[in-house]
Structure formats: C-alpha cells, structure tokens
Write an enzyme that holds these catalytic residues in place. Structure first.
Site, PDB file in Angstrom:
ATOM      1  N   TYR A 196      41.973  40.603  42.939  1.00 46.29           N
ATOM      2  CA  TYR A 196      42.632  40.621  44.400  1.00 46.29           C
ATOM      3  C   TYR A 196      41.279  40.309  45.449  1.00 46.29           C
ATOM      4  O   TYR A 196      41.388  39.508  46.252  1.00 46.29           O
ATOM      5  CB  TYR A 196      42.796  42.184  44.662  1.00 46.29           C
ATOM      6  CG  TYR A 196      43.525  42.367  46.065  1.00 46.29           C
ATOM      7  CD1 TYR A 196      44.826  41.910  46.287  1.00 46.29           C
ATOM      8  CD2 TYR A 196      42.842  43.074  46.882  1.00 46.29           C
ATOM      9  CE1 TYR A 196      45.268  42.266  47.617  1.00 46.29           C
ATOM     10  CE2 TYR A 196      43.303  43.379  48.222  1.00 46.29           C
ATOM     11  CZ  TYR A 196      44.485  42.893  48.562  1.00 46.29           C
ATOM     12  OH  TYR A 196      45.067  43.144  49.790  1.00 46.29           O
ATOM     13  N   LYS A 224      41.655  37.093  48.001  1.00 47.22           N
ATOM     14  CA  LYS A 224      41.590  37.261  49.427  1.00 47.22           C
ATOM     15  C   LYS A 224      40.316  36.502  50.040  1.00 47.22           C
ATOM     16  O   LYS A 224      40.448  35.999  51.111  1.00 47.22           O
ATOM     17  CB  LYS A 224      41.460  38.725  49.682  1.00 47.22           C
ATOM     18  CG  LYS A 224      42.812  39.409  49.332  1.00 47.22           C
ATOM     19  CD  LYS A 224      44.158  38.830  50.111  1.00 47.22           C
ATOM     20  CE  LYS A 224      45.119  39.747  50.047  1.00 47.22           C
ATOM     21  NZ  LYS A 224      46.525  38.889  50.767  1.00 47.22           N
TER      22      LYS A 224
END
Length: 301
Positions: A154, A158
């Site tokens: 993640y 991001k």
C-alpha cells in the site's frame, strides 16, 4: 472563480462507500454529472442514488484496461464529455514484509497504482481530444508519504501515485489539464481497527462527534470532511494548481513538501567511504528524516 461544477462530468472510482462515496455525492451536489464506479455494482448503484439524477453506476475492476477505458466511454455516452477523473479505488492486504505474499502485493499495486494509471490515461486521452482542459485527481495516503508498518504494498503504491501526479502535471500542462494528489485521512472501517482509536468506536457508532483533538491533531473526521477538497480541485477556482500533494482530514488542510536536497557537500575528486564518514556526523546526521506514520497521543475529553 467558483466551485460550481454545473455542466461538468466526473468519474469517481471506488465510490461504493466511504471516501469515494463522499467525493461522488459532493461533486454531484456541486452540479456535476457523475459516473460512479466500484467493484461492487450494487454499492455503486447506492452511491449513484445518493448523488441524484445525473449519476450512473458502473461496476468493474480499474486494474483492467477495458474497465478503465469503459468508465470514460460511459461518461461520454451518458453525458457527452469528461471533465474530472478521481482515481479513488483501492484495496488493503496488510502484512509485514516477511509474511506478505506475492498475490497480496500484486493485488494492491494492481488496484491502486495500475488502476490509477489506466484511468488517468483514458481520461487524459479524452480530455486532450476535447481540447478544453480538465482535472485529474489521484489519491495518496500518509502511508505513501512516510511509510507505515505492515503496508509494504500500500505504501509503495501510494508513494508511486504522488510521483505520477507530479509527472503528469508536467506532461499535461500544455493541454490545461491539472493533476493533483489528495492525501485524505478519515474515519473509515480501516481507521476503526487502529488500536489507538478503539475507545472511539462506540462513540462513533452512537453518532457522537469525534473529539476536537482527533479532528485537529490526528486530522481524522468523517469522509464528508475530505470531499470539499475534491470539489475545489475539480473547479475553476483551482485552475492554477497542479503537481501538488494536498492533505485533508477533520479540521486540518495541509500542503506536503516535495522531496528536496536538505544537506549538500562537495568534495573534489568525489567521495570514498572514509570521506563520507568524516563529514556525515557533523553535517548529515543532524538532518536525518523521520519515517513512519506517527500518531499523537490520544487524550479523550
């Protein structure tokens, strides 16, 4: 300048619940027609119902090129054009590095990073054809800015998304298409699982407002608190803003710095290990940067 989006058409991915739903509803209330996407078509239809009459729901996986291209095609078929793309779709598969599977890494990167790329590319192609500018709003996270325990996939995705925004801002400037990353923080199902926020779970369930300290020091509010930034960046009022990472949550609005050199030393002939060691402690060590998301101590009223 105005935040009115009358006559504009927007696509919001991952809008079946939470932040994505809040973005779609807020854009619709500002006057835009909305294509609501989610992997769960029923959830997307619920959001479209909340958004109002000028909204249509489309199910699909944004990591699939045909699905991403199809969202832009639906916007054009339903409303005649595309002005705003909000790439919110995402998924979590948290695990520490030595326990993270190939499949969980690939799924998160596919959904967040590849999905953002595919949807933004399709939007850019259409916006350039229209020749009237446009807005691409991608979604980062504090995890991507600082790193976060258990979120290899993640955080990497991001961080990459914010880098995409800076790159696309350069590439699309001549077409008057702005590209910005938002970095939202809000009370969601994921937030409720963070141990520090456990005492707040029954309060939120009972409909009580979040404490001022949470809204300010932690920048945690409800998803609707983040939606105003999306509407602003989609509007004519933000026409001169591009290539930025803007944080919002609760009562806090912030602008993130871009990576920059903070200490520089020059040495004729270059640097060997001994020369680096000699200068490091005095010049570089005091400027080492913090890493990891750090939450202030939670003191409930």
């Amino acid at each position: 300048m105005s935040a009115s989006l009358a006559g504009k058409v927007a696509v919001v991915t991952g809008a079946g619940q939470g932040l994505g739903r809040a973005y779609a509803v807020a854009l619709a209330r500002a006057g835009a027609s909305i294509v609501v996407n989610d992997l769960d078509l029923r959830a997307a239809e619920e959001t479209a119902g909340l958004a109002g009459g000028s909204a249509t729901a489309v199910g699909g996986d944004v990591g699939d090129r045909a699905a991403a291209d199809g969202l832009v095609a639906r916007a054009v078929a339903s409303f005649g054009r595309l002005d705003v793309m909000v790439t919110n779709a995402g998924v979590l598969r948290d695990a520490v590095l030595w326990k993270m599977t190939d499949e969980d890494f690939d799924l998160v990167v596919r959904t967040h990073l590849r999905g953002t790329f595919l949807c933004a590319r399709a939007a850019a192609i259409r916006m350039r054809e229209q020749g009237q500018g446009g807005r691409i709003i991608v979604v980062g996270s504090p995890a991507g800015q600082y790193g976060d325990f258990g979120q290899t996939n993640y955080a990497a995705a991001k961080a990459g998304i914010v880098a995409l925004a800076r790159t696309w801002a350069l590439e699309l400037a001549r077409a008057e298409i702005t590209v910005n990353a938002i970095v939202p923080t809000a009370w969601t199902g994921m937030t409720a699982t963070i141990p520090i926020y456990k005492p707040l779970v029954p309060r939120v369930a009972a409909g009580e407002p979040l404490p001022a300290a949470v809204r300010r020091e932690h920048a945690i509010g409800m998803p609707e608190d983040c939606a105003g930034l999306v509407v602003f960046l989609a509007s004519s009022a933000a026409g001169g803003i591009t290539g930025q990472a803007v944080g919002i949550g609760g009562d806090r609005l912030c602008l993130y710095a871009h990576p920059a050199e903070i200490v520089t030393e020059l040495r004729g002939g270059g640097w060997d290990p001994d020369a680096i060691a000699a200068v490091w402690q005095a010049r570089f060590a005091p400027q080492l940067q913090p890493y990891g998301v750090r939450l202030p101590k939670l003191e409930l009223e």
